[in-house]
Write a protein that holds these residues in place. Structure first.
Motif, PDB file in Angstrom:
ATOM      1  N   PRO A  32       0.553  -1.423  -0.163  1.00 17.82           N
ATOM      2  CA  PRO A  32       0.212  -0.206  -0.166  1.00 17.82           C
ATOM      3  C   PRO A  32       0.890   1.732   0.196  1.00 17.82           C
ATOM      4  CG  PRO A  32       0.137  -0.741   1.822  1.00 17.82           C
ATOM      5  CD  PRO A  32       0.492  -1.627   1.287  1.00 17.82           C
ATOM      6  N   PHE A  33       2.652   0.753  -0.291  1.00 20.53           N
ATOM      7  CA  PHE A  33       3.045   2.248   0.183  1.00 20.53           C
ATOM      8  C   PHE A  33       3.942   2.451  -0.856  1.00 20.53           C
ATOM      9  CE2 PHE A  33       4.809  -0.157   3.008  1.00 20.53           C
ATOM     10  CZ  PHE A  33       6.623  -0.348   2.733  1.00 20.53           C
ATOM     11  N   ASP A  34       4.935   3.578  -1.156  1.00 20.65           N
ATOM     12  CA  ASP A  34       5.839   3.658  -2.106  1.00 20.65           C
ATOM     13  C   ASP A  34       7.408   4.417  -1.478  1.00 20.65           C
ATOM     14  OD1 ASP A  34       5.412   3.104  -4.629  1.00 20.65           O
ATOM     15  OD2 ASP A  34       4.714   4.662  -5.199  1.00 20.65           O
ATOM     16  N   GLU A 117       5.352  -6.419  11.082  1.00 20.27           N
ATOM     17  CA  GLU A 117       4.894  -7.953  10.216  1.00 20.27           C
ATOM     18  C   GLU A 117       4.146  -7.683   8.745  1.00 20.27           C
ATOM     19  OE1 GLU A 117       2.465  -9.595  12.637  1.00 20.27           O
ATOM     20  OE2 GLU A 117       3.949 -11.177  13.786  1.00 20.27           O
ATOM     21  N   TRP A 118       4.405  -8.523   7.729  1.00 21.87           N
ATOM     22  CA  TRP A 118       3.591  -7.483   6.536  1.00 21.87           C
ATOM     23  C   TRP A 118       2.360  -7.201   6.658  1.00 21.87           C
ATOM     24  CZ3 TRP A 118       4.625  -4.973   2.848  1.00 21.87           C
ATOM     25  CH2 TRP A 118       3.668  -4.683   1.831  1.00 21.87           C
ATOM     26  N   GLU A 119       1.208  -8.021   7.146  1.00 21.04           N
ATOM     27  CA  GLU A 119      -0.156  -7.642   7.226  1.00 21.04           C
ATOM     28  C   GLU A 119      -0.592  -6.697   8.252  1.00 21.04           C
ATOM     29  OE1 GLU A 119      -2.634  -8.845   5.161  1.00 21.04           O
ATOM     30  OE2 GLU A 119      -0.765 -10.290   4.435  1.00 21.04           O
ATOM     31  N   ASN A 120       0.346  -6.474   9.251  1.00 18.21           N
ATOM     32  CA  ASN A 120       0.082  -5.328  10.462  1.00 18.21           C
ATOM     33  C   ASN A 120       0.771  -4.199   9.310  1.00 18.21           C
ATOM     34  OD1 ASN A 120       0.020  -4.566  12.609  1.00 18.21           O
ATOM     35  ND2 ASN A 120       1.947  -4.354  13.160  1.00 18.21           N
ATOM     36  N   LEU A 121       1.949  -4.138   9.018  1.00 20.93           N
ATOM     37  CA  LEU A 121       1.961  -2.869   8.366  1.00 20.93           C
ATOM     38  C   LEU A 121       1.103  -2.200   7.362  1.00 20.93           C
ATOM     39  CD1 LEU A 121       4.944  -1.015   7.603  1.00 20.93           C
ATOM     40  CD2 LEU A 121       5.420  -2.909   6.151  1.00 20.93           C
ATOM     41  N   LYS A 122       1.042  -3.567   6.385  1.00 23.67           N
ATOM     42  CA  LYS A 122       0.148  -2.850   5.805  1.00 23.67           C
ATOM     43  C   LYS A 122      -1.534  -1.898   6.171  1.00 23.67           C
ATOM     44  CE  LYS A 122      -1.082  -7.000   3.377  1.00 23.67           C
ATOM     45  NZ  LYS A 122      -1.235  -8.044   2.074  1.00 23.67           N
ATOM     46  N   LYS A 123      -2.144  -2.164   7.432  1.00 26.41           N
ATOM     47  CA  LYS A 123      -3.291  -2.101   8.065  1.00 26.41           C
ATOM     48  C   LYS A 123      -2.696  -0.478   8.999  1.00 26.41           C
ATOM     49  CE  LYS A 123      -4.883  -6.586   9.593  1.00 26.41           C
ATOM     50  NZ  LYS A 123      -4.921  -7.267  10.125  1.00 26.41           N
ATOM     51  N   LEU A 124      -0.948  -0.804   9.244  1.00 30.52           N
ATOM     52  CA  LEU A 124      -0.856   0.466   9.710  1.00 30.52           C
ATOM     53  C   LEU A 124      -0.573   1.562   8.844  1.00 30.52           C
ATOM     54  CD1 LEU A 124       1.875  -1.058  11.886  1.00 30.52           C
ATOM     55  CD2 LEU A 124       0.141   0.165  12.752  1.00 30.52           C
ATOM     56  N   VAL A 125       0.023   1.231   7.747  1.00 31.72           N
ATOM     57  CA  VAL A 125       0.265   2.257   6.479  1.00 31.72           C
ATOM     58  C   VAL A 125      -1.046   2.721   5.965  1.00 31.72           C
ATOM     59  CG1 VAL A 125       0.388   2.882   4.025  1.00 31.72           C
ATOM     60  CG2 VAL A 125       2.368   1.794   5.905  1.00 31.72           C
ATOM     61  N   GLY A 126      -2.638   2.107   5.976  1.00 32.17           N
ATOM     62  CA  GLY A 126      -3.957   2.214   5.821  1.00 32.17           C
ATOM     63  C   GLY A 126      -4.768   3.354   7.350  1.00 32.17           C
ATOM     64  N   GLY A 127      -3.727   3.499   8.197  1.00 31.37           N
ATOM     65  CA  GLY A 127      -4.296   4.257   9.230  1.00 31.37           C
ATOM     66  C   GLY A 127      -4.451   3.562  10.401  1.00 31.37           C
ATOM     67  N   SER A 128      -4.803   2.611  10.193  1.00 27.22           N
ATOM     68  CA  SER A 128      -5.127   1.566  11.776  1.00 27.22           C
ATOM     69  C   SER A 128      -4.127   1.495  12.866  1.00 27.22           C
ATOM     70  CB  SER A 128      -5.531   0.311  11.024  1.00 27.22           C
ATOM     71  OG  SER A 128      -6.604  -0.023  10.044  1.00 27.22           O
ATOM     72  N   ARG A 129      -4.332   2.779  13.617  1.00 30.06           N
ATOM     73  CA  ARG A 129      -3.781   2.935  14.393  1.00 30.06           C
ATOM     74  C   ARG A 129      -4.035   2.596  15.910  1.00 30.06           C
ATOM     75  NH1 ARG A 129      -1.082   4.366   9.992  1.00 30.06           N
ATOM     76  NH2 ARG A 129      -1.737   7.225   9.823  1.00 30.06           N
TER      77      ARG A 129
END
Length: 129
Positions: A32-34, A117-129
């Motif tokens: 989800p990020f560049d 962790e990859w799934e966690n990182l995707k959620k964090l980048v998406g705003g889940s914090r």
């Protein structure tokens, strides 16, 4: 959905390999990020903080990659402070799962250190914090 442009703040002298791995994840098909920019070495000419400020103008989010000596990394503390001044969303990411990772001195007391962790990182980048 457009990918988020990410600035990675990290301890240049101790966590460079971890930063390379994190930036490499931007190439995964479901990323989800560049990777846009990252920490600069203090040895740059001129005011490196001004260079970081300009770089942060072009990103959507700041990932603070925290290693075992991040609490001693003045550059990471300064970059996080700049991110806060610019009101950039950020989160702290533990660089190692098998070591004690530390926060930069400019981190807020309620800033959580998230597991990398990859799934966690995707959620964090998406705003889940």
């Amino acid at each position: 959905m457009a990918k988020k442009r990410v600035f990675i703040s990290f301890d240049y002298h101790n966590d460079k390999n971890c930063k390379v791995m994190l930036a490499g994840q931007a190439n995964l098909p479901d990323s989800p990020f560049d990777f846009k920019d990252s920490s600069v070495d203090d040895h740059l000419t001129g005011d490196w903080k001004d260079k970081v400020k300009r770089r942060m103008d072009n990103v959507d989010i700041v990932i603070v990659l925290c290693g075992t000596k991040t609490h001693t990394a003045a550059g990471v503390a300064a970059e996080l402070k700049i991110a806060k001044e610019k009101a950039k969303p950020y989160f702290l990411l533990a660089a190692h799962s098998d070591k004690t990772c530390t926060k930069p001195t400019s981190a807020d007391s309620n800033d959580k250190l998230y597991k990398w962790e990859w799934e966690n990182l995707k959620k964090l980048v998406g705003g889940s914090r």
